[in-house]
Scaffold this motif. Structure first.
Motif, PDB file in Angstrom:
ATOM      1  N   ASN A  10      -7.874   5.051  -2.581  1.00 31.22           N
ATOM      2  CA  ASN A  10      -6.922   4.136  -1.940  1.00 31.22           C
ATOM      3  C   ASN A  10      -6.157   3.321  -2.982  1.00 31.22           C
ATOM      4  OD1 ASN A  10      -7.478   4.955   0.662  1.00 31.22           O
ATOM      5  ND2 ASN A  10      -9.143   3.490   0.925  1.00 31.22           N
ATOM      6  N   GLU A  11      -6.848   2.917  -4.037  1.00 35.24           N
ATOM      7  CA  GLU A  11      -6.160   2.177  -5.103  1.00 35.24           C
ATOM      8  C   GLU A  11      -5.091   3.036  -5.750  1.00 35.24           C
ATOM      9  OE1 GLU A  11      -8.340  -0.102  -8.138  1.00 35.24           O
ATOM     10  OE2 GLU A  11      -9.986  -0.170  -6.706  1.00 35.24           O
ATOM     11  N   VAL A  12      -5.435   4.312  -5.976  1.00 32.50           N
ATOM     12  CA  VAL A  12      -4.451   5.220  -6.584  1.00 32.50           C
ATOM     13  C   VAL A  12      -3.249   5.367  -5.652  1.00 32.50           C
ATOM     14  CG1 VAL A  12      -4.001   7.602  -7.314  1.00 32.50           C
ATOM     15  CG2 VAL A  12      -6.140   6.507  -7.951  1.00 32.50           C
ATOM     16  N   GLN A  13      -3.532   5.543  -4.357  1.00 37.33           N
ATOM     17  CA  GLN A  13      -2.418   5.722  -3.418  1.00 37.33           C
ATOM     18  C   GLN A  13      -1.517   4.486  -3.364  1.00 37.33           C
ATOM     19  OE1 GLN A  13      -4.588   7.485  -0.007  1.00 37.33           O
ATOM     20  NE2 GLN A  13      -3.197   9.203  -0.232  1.00 37.33           N
ATOM     21  N   THR A  14      -2.116   3.306  -3.515  1.00 40.24           N
ATOM     22  CA  THR A  14      -1.305   2.077  -3.548  1.00 40.24           C
ATOM     23  C   THR A  14      -0.367   2.098  -4.759  1.00 40.24           C
ATOM     24  OG1 THR A  14      -3.101   0.884  -2.480  1.00 40.24           O
ATOM     25  CG2 THR A  14      -1.453  -0.450  -3.598  1.00 40.24           C
ATOM     26  N   GLU A  15      -0.893   2.543  -5.911  1.00 39.99           N
ATOM     27  CA  GLU A  15      -0.044   2.633  -7.106  1.00 39.99           C
ATOM     28  C   GLU A  15       1.057   3.674  -6.918  1.00 39.99           C
ATOM     29  OE1 GLU A  15       0.115   0.650  -9.561  1.00 39.99           O
ATOM     30  OE2 GLU A  15      -1.717  -0.450  -9.140  1.00 39.99           O
ATOM     31  N   LEU A  16       0.701   4.770  -6.257  1.00 38.39           N
ATOM     32  CA  LEU A  16       1.713   5.818  -6.015  1.00 38.39           C
ATOM     33  C   LEU A  16       2.814   5.285  -5.106  1.00 38.39           C
ATOM     34  CD1 LEU A  16      -0.573   8.983  -5.601  1.00 38.39           C
ATOM     35  CD2 LEU A  16       0.755   8.308  -7.604  1.00 38.39           C
ATOM     36  N   ASP A  17       2.437   4.507  -4.096  1.00 38.89           N
ATOM     37  CA  ASP A  17       3.435   3.902  -3.208  1.00 38.89           C
ATOM     38  C   ASP A  17       4.333   2.944  -3.983  1.00 38.89           C
ATOM     39  OD1 ASP A  17       2.782   5.210  -0.877  1.00 38.89           O
ATOM     40  OD2 ASP A  17       1.307   3.723  -0.241  1.00 38.89           O
ATOM     41  N   ALA A  18       3.710   2.154  -4.874  1.00 39.43           N
ATOM     42  CA  ALA A  18       4.490   1.207  -5.675  1.00 39.43           C
ATOM     43  C   ALA A  18       5.455   1.969  -6.585  1.00 39.43           C
ATOM     44  CB  ALA A  18       3.552   0.331  -6.496  1.00 39.43           C
ATOM     45  N   SER A  19       5.000   3.099  -7.092  1.00 42.76           N
ATOM     46  CA  SER A  19       5.849   3.913  -7.946  1.00 42.76           C
ATOM     47  C   SER A  19       7.046   4.461  -7.150  1.00 42.76           C
ATOM     48  CB  SER A  19       5.007   5.054  -8.527  1.00 42.76           C
ATOM     49  OG  SER A  19       5.699   5.717  -9.533  1.00 42.76           O
ATOM     50  N   LEU A  20       6.773   4.922  -5.944  1.00 42.30           N
ATOM     51  CA  LEU A  20       7.853   5.441  -5.079  1.00 42.30           C
ATOM     52  C   LEU A  20       8.857   4.334  -4.744  1.00 42.30           C
ATOM     53  CD1 LEU A  20       5.958   7.716  -2.516  1.00 42.30           C
ATOM     54  CD2 LEU A  20       7.497   8.463  -4.346  1.00 42.30           C
ATOM     55  N   ALA A  21       8.320   3.126  -4.468  1.00 41.92           N
ATOM     56  CA  ALA A  21       9.191   2.006  -4.122  1.00 41.92           C
ATOM     57  C   ALA A  21      10.096   1.665  -5.311  1.00 41.92           C
ATOM     58  CB  ALA A  21       8.350   0.799  -3.718  1.00 41.92           C
ATOM     59  N   ALA A  22       9.530   1.696  -6.517  1.00 40.32           N
ATOM     60  CA  ALA A  22      10.324   1.403  -7.715  1.00 40.32           C
ATOM     61  C   ALA A  22      11.421   2.455  -7.894  1.00 40.32           C
ATOM     62  CB  ALA A  22       9.413   1.356  -8.936  1.00 40.32           C
ATOM     63  N   LEU A  23      11.078   3.703  -7.633  1.00 42.95           N
ATOM     64  CA  LEU A  23      12.086   4.777  -7.748  1.00 42.95           C
ATOM     65  C   LEU A  23      13.236   4.542  -6.767  1.00 42.95           C
ATOM     66  CD1 LEU A  23      10.083   8.113  -8.115  1.00 42.95           C
ATOM     67  CD2 LEU A  23      11.466   6.963  -9.851  1.00 42.95           C
ATOM     68  N   LYS A  24      12.877   4.172  -5.548  1.00 39.75           N
ATOM     69  CA  LYS A  24      13.893   3.923  -4.516  1.00 39.75           C
ATOM     70  C   LYS A  24      14.816   2.788  -4.951  1.00 39.75           C
ATOM     71  CE  LYS A  24      12.821   6.082  -0.320  1.00 39.75           C
ATOM     72  NZ  LYS A  24      11.417   6.566  -0.410  1.00 39.75           N
ATOM     73  N   ALA A  25      14.224   1.799  -5.657  1.00 40.96           N
ATOM     74  CA  ALA A  25      15.007   0.650  -6.118  1.00 40.96           C
ATOM     75  C   ALA A  25      15.748   0.981  -7.418  1.00 40.96           C
ATOM     76  CB  ALA A  25      14.086  -0.543  -6.309  1.00 40.96           C
ATOM     77  N   GLY A  26      15.606   2.220  -7.879  1.00 37.73           N
ATOM     78  CA  GLY A  26      16.335   2.651  -9.075  1.00 37.73           C
ATOM     79  C   GLY A  26      15.686   2.213 -10.384  1.00 37.73           C
ATOM     80  N   ASP A  27      14.425   1.755 -10.320  1.00 35.88           N
ATOM     81  CA  ASP A  27      13.740   1.272 -11.522  1.00 35.88           C
ATOM     82  C   ASP A  27      12.719   2.312 -12.000  1.00 35.88           C
ATOM     83  OD1 ASP A  27      12.527  -0.153 -13.522  1.00 35.88           O
ATOM     84  OD2 ASP A  27      12.281  -1.989 -12.341  1.00 35.88           O
ATOM     85  N   GLU A  28      13.211   3.266 -12.786  1.00 37.18           N
ATOM     86  CA  GLU A  28      12.337   4.356 -13.219  1.00 37.18           C
ATOM     87  C   GLU A  28      11.261   3.858 -14.187  1.00 37.18           C
ATOM     88  OE1 GLU A  28      14.539   8.105 -13.870  1.00 37.18           O
ATOM     89  OE2 GLU A  28      12.943   8.557 -15.324  1.00 37.18           O
ATOM     90  N   ALA A  29      11.607   2.863 -15.000  1.00 31.69           N
ATOM     91  CA  ALA A  29      10.633   2.335 -15.973  1.00 31.69           C
ATOM     92  C   ALA A  29       9.423   1.747 -15.239  1.00 31.69           C
ATOM     93  CB  ALA A  29      11.287   1.283 -16.847  1.00 31.69           C
ATOM     94  N   LYS A  30       9.717   1.003 -14.172  1.00 29.56           N
ATOM     95  CA  LYS A  30       8.628   0.401 -13.389  1.00 29.56           C
ATOM     96  C   LYS A  30       7.813   1.505 -12.693  1.00 29.56           C
ATOM     97  CE  LYS A  30       7.940  -3.394 -10.160  1.00 29.56           C
ATOM     98  NZ  LYS A  30       8.669  -4.135  -9.121  1.00 29.56           N
ATOM     99  N   ALA A  31       8.507   2.525 -12.209  1.00 26.01           N
ATOM    100  CA  ALA A  31       7.818   3.646 -11.564  1.00 26.01           C
ATOM    101  C   ALA A  31       6.831   4.277 -12.546  1.00 26.01           C
ATOM    102  CB  ALA A  31       8.838   4.678 -11.086  1.00 26.01           C
ATOM    103  N   ARG A  32       7.244   4.386 -13.806  1.00 26.60           N
ATOM    104  CA  ARG A  32       6.367   4.988 -14.828  1.00 26.60           C
ATOM    105  C   ARG A  32       5.183   4.079 -15.169  1.00 26.60           C
ATOM    106  NH1 ARG A  32       8.194   9.647 -16.782  1.00 26.60           N
ATOM    107  NH2 ARG A  32      10.340  10.175 -16.214  1.00 26.60           N
ATOM    108  N   GLU A  33       5.402   2.762 -15.097  1.00 32.13           N
ATOM    109  CA  GLU A  33       4.275   1.839 -15.332  1.00 32.13           C
ATOM    110  C   GLU A  33       3.188   2.056 -14.279  1.00 32.13           C
ATOM    111  OE1 GLU A  33       5.554  -2.273 -15.440  1.00 32.13           O
ATOM    112  OE2 GLU A  33       6.998  -1.797 -17.036  1.00 32.13           O
ATOM    113  N   HIS A  34       3.628   2.223 -13.024  1.00 31.72           N
ATOM    114  CA  HIS A  34       2.640   2.453 -11.958  1.00 31.72           C
ATOM    115  C   HIS A  34       1.941   3.794 -12.136  1.00 31.72           C
ATOM    116  CE1 HIS A  34       3.258  -1.179  -9.681  1.00 31.72           C
ATOM    117  NE2 HIS A  34       4.573  -1.010  -9.762  1.00 31.72           N
ATOM    118  N   LEU A  35       2.670   4.782 -12.624  1.00 26.69           N
ATOM    119  CA  LEU A  35       2.032   6.087 -12.890  1.00 26.69           C
ATOM    120  C   LEU A  35       0.988   5.954 -13.992  1.00 26.69           C
ATOM    121  CD1 LEU A  35       4.651   8.985 -12.816  1.00 26.69           C
ATOM    122  CD2 LEU A  35       2.778   8.537 -11.241  1.00 26.69           C
TER     123      LEU A  35
END
Ligand code: HEM
Length: 124
Positions: free
Chosen positions: A81-106
């Motif tokens: 569940n913790e991993v899935q939360t990070e994956l969701d945060a990564s997807l949200a960052a991508l949607k907001a156009g913030d690829e760097a943040k998406a990579r931090e969550h990955l």
């Protein structure tokens, strides 16, 4: 006689086919998760990252349905569940156009993997 043997054996044979599905462990979804993680990290555009992250999420859903060692089940589900939360945060960052943040969550997914694989290796 042959007919009698096959009547007796058929349920056993079907049972044997069904068993791996029932006892299905985490190996198969984990392999797919690992593969998609690498692809997501390697991806050089947001659309490809998104695709592999979604595939990872789906495979965690598969993994959560599989048999797990009873003693570790609670811990494993917590980790997944913790991993899935990070994956969701990564997807949200991508949607907001913030690829760097998406990579931090990955990257956090990788530390969670290390943390929870420690429990996987523990005996008992
Ligand atoms: C946080 C929750 C996680 C738990 C509880 C967990 C648990 C496990 C367990 C029990 C195995 C051994 C499977 C077996 O051989 O039967 C395994 C293998 C594996 N896991 Fe995870 N894992 C987690 C997260 C991850 C993540 C985030 C990744 C990748 C980013 C990952 C990649 C892998 C890989 C590549 C294997 C080896 C599969 C094989 O080739 O046999 N795991 N995991």
């Amino acid at each position: 006689m042959l007919k009698r043997v096959s009547t007796l054996l058929l349920p056993v044979m079907f049972g044997a086919l069904a068993l791996p599905a029932l006892a299905g462990d985490l190996e198969q979804p984990m392999k797919k998760i690992g593969f998609n993680y690498k692809q997501a990290v390697k991806a050089d555009d947001a659309a490809a990252m998104e695709k592999h992250i979604n595939e990872m999420k789906a495979q965690f859903d598969v993994a959560k349905q599989r048999n797990m060692p009873a003693a570790k089940k609670e811990k494993f589900l917590e980790g997944m569940n913790e991993v899935q939360t990070e994956l969701d945060a990564s997807l949200a960052a991508l949607k907001a156009g913030d690829e760097a943040k998406a990579r931090e969550h990955l990257a956090k997914v990788d530390s969670l993997k290390k943390e929870y694989h420690k429990y996987a290796k523990q005996k008992g």
